[in-house]
Write a protein that holds these residues in place. Structure first.
Motif, PDB file in Angstrom:
ATOM      1  N   ARG A  44      73.278  61.588 -12.921  1.00  0.00           N
ATOM      2  CA  ARG A  44      73.674  62.445 -13.559  1.00  0.00           C
ATOM      3  C   ARG A  44      75.222  62.204 -13.691  1.00  0.00           C
ATOM      4  O   ARG A  44      75.912  62.064 -12.577  1.00  0.00           O
ATOM      5  CB  ARG A  44      73.386  63.910 -13.234  1.00  0.00           C
ATOM      6  N   THR A  45      75.933  62.414 -14.817  1.00  0.00           N
ATOM      7  CA  THR A  45      77.457  62.144 -14.918  1.00  0.00           C
ATOM      8  C   THR A  45      78.177  63.473 -14.506  1.00  0.00           C
ATOM      9  O   THR A  45      77.750  64.353 -15.127  1.00  0.00           O
ATOM     10  CB  THR A  45      77.882  61.707 -16.403  1.00  0.00           C
ATOM     11  N   THR A  46      79.040  63.334 -13.851  1.00  0.00           N
ATOM     12  CA  THR A  46      79.925  64.533 -13.572  1.00  0.00           C
ATOM     13  C   THR A  46      81.215  64.639 -14.443  1.00  0.00           C
ATOM     14  O   THR A  46      81.637  63.400 -14.877  1.00  0.00           O
ATOM     15  CB  THR A  46      80.509  64.759 -12.144  1.00  0.00           C
ATOM     16  N   ARG A  47      81.948  65.760 -14.800  1.00  0.00           N
ATOM     17  CA  ARG A  47      82.979  65.706 -15.462  1.00  0.00           C
ATOM     18  C   ARG A  47      84.158  66.644 -14.739  1.00  0.00           C
ATOM     19  O   ARG A  47      83.723  67.292 -13.944  1.00  0.00           O
ATOM     20  CB  ARG A  47      82.809  66.475 -16.744  1.00  0.00           C
ATOM     21  N   THR A  48      85.595  65.916 -14.970  1.00  0.00           N
ATOM     22  CA  THR A  48      86.569  66.672 -14.467  1.00  0.00           C
ATOM     23  C   THR A  48      87.512  67.040 -15.622  1.00  0.00           C
ATOM     24  O   THR A  48      87.852  66.425 -16.430  1.00  0.00           O
ATOM     25  CB  THR A  48      87.386  65.697 -13.456  1.00  0.00           C
ATOM     26  N   LYS A  49      87.937  68.403 -15.526  1.00  0.00           N
ATOM     27  CA  LYS A  49      89.125  68.733 -16.506  1.00  0.00           C
ATOM     28  C   LYS A  49      90.395  68.457 -15.948  1.00  0.00           C
ATOM     29  O   LYS A  49      90.737  68.431 -14.891  1.00  0.00           O
ATOM     30  CB  LYS A  49      88.893  70.422 -16.464  1.00  0.00           C
ATOM     31  N   ILE A  50      90.878  67.803 -17.092  1.00  0.00           N
ATOM     32  CA  ILE A  50      92.376  67.322 -16.744  1.00  0.00           C
ATOM     33  C   ILE A  50      93.319  67.689 -17.767  1.00  0.00           C
ATOM     34  O   ILE A  50      92.699  68.145 -18.884  1.00  0.00           O
ATOM     35  CB  ILE A  50      92.655  65.733 -16.588  1.00  0.00           C
TER      36      ILE A  50
END
Length: 128
Positions: free
Chosen positions: A1-7
């Motif tokens: 599963r791909t994780t996401r980071t808010k930037i």
């Protein structure tokens, strides 16, 4: 599963109409090699800033600071692989195009100080 980071990103405000205008003036042909790269539905060309917009260059987003290049010559120009002589518009340092003049339309006025700035960076890059 791909994780996401808010930037959060700070970007230079650009006028997207300016590169489009330059590409139209030159018929999507590279001002260095005169190549027109076709793709379905149009052509590929880059409205390249001579003096980069971002830091530390802080060039203006102005038509006098943009040229029309193919993707290859854009990459080489941005990497300071060649420069354009501000006085003669001759291409310098690019194999196969040495001494050839940049194609320039009467509808397009370039501020020569941007070519001088780019030449200075080209000369510094050669010493690395």
């Amino acid at each position: 599963r791909t994780t996401r980071t808010k930037i959060s990103v700070s970007k230079v405000d650009r006028n997207p109409m300016l590169p489009d205008k330059i590409k139209e003036i030159y018929g999507f042909r590279c001002q260095v090699c005169d190549c027109r790269l076709e793709k379905p539905g149009g052509a590929i060309a880059v409205g390249a800033h001579i003096r980069a917009l971002g830091r530390p260059h802080d060039g203006p987003d102005d038509i006098s600071n943009i040229i029309c290049l193919c993707p290859n010559h854009h990459a080489q120009f941005d990497a300071f692989s060649f420069y354009i002589d501000a006085d003669t518009l001759e291409i310098k340092g690019l194999a196969g195009f040495e001494g050839k003049k940049l194609n320039l339309s009467r509808k397009h006025k370039i501020n020569s100080e941007f070519f001088e700035y780019h030449k200075h960076l080209y000369e510094n890059a050669k010493h690395l």
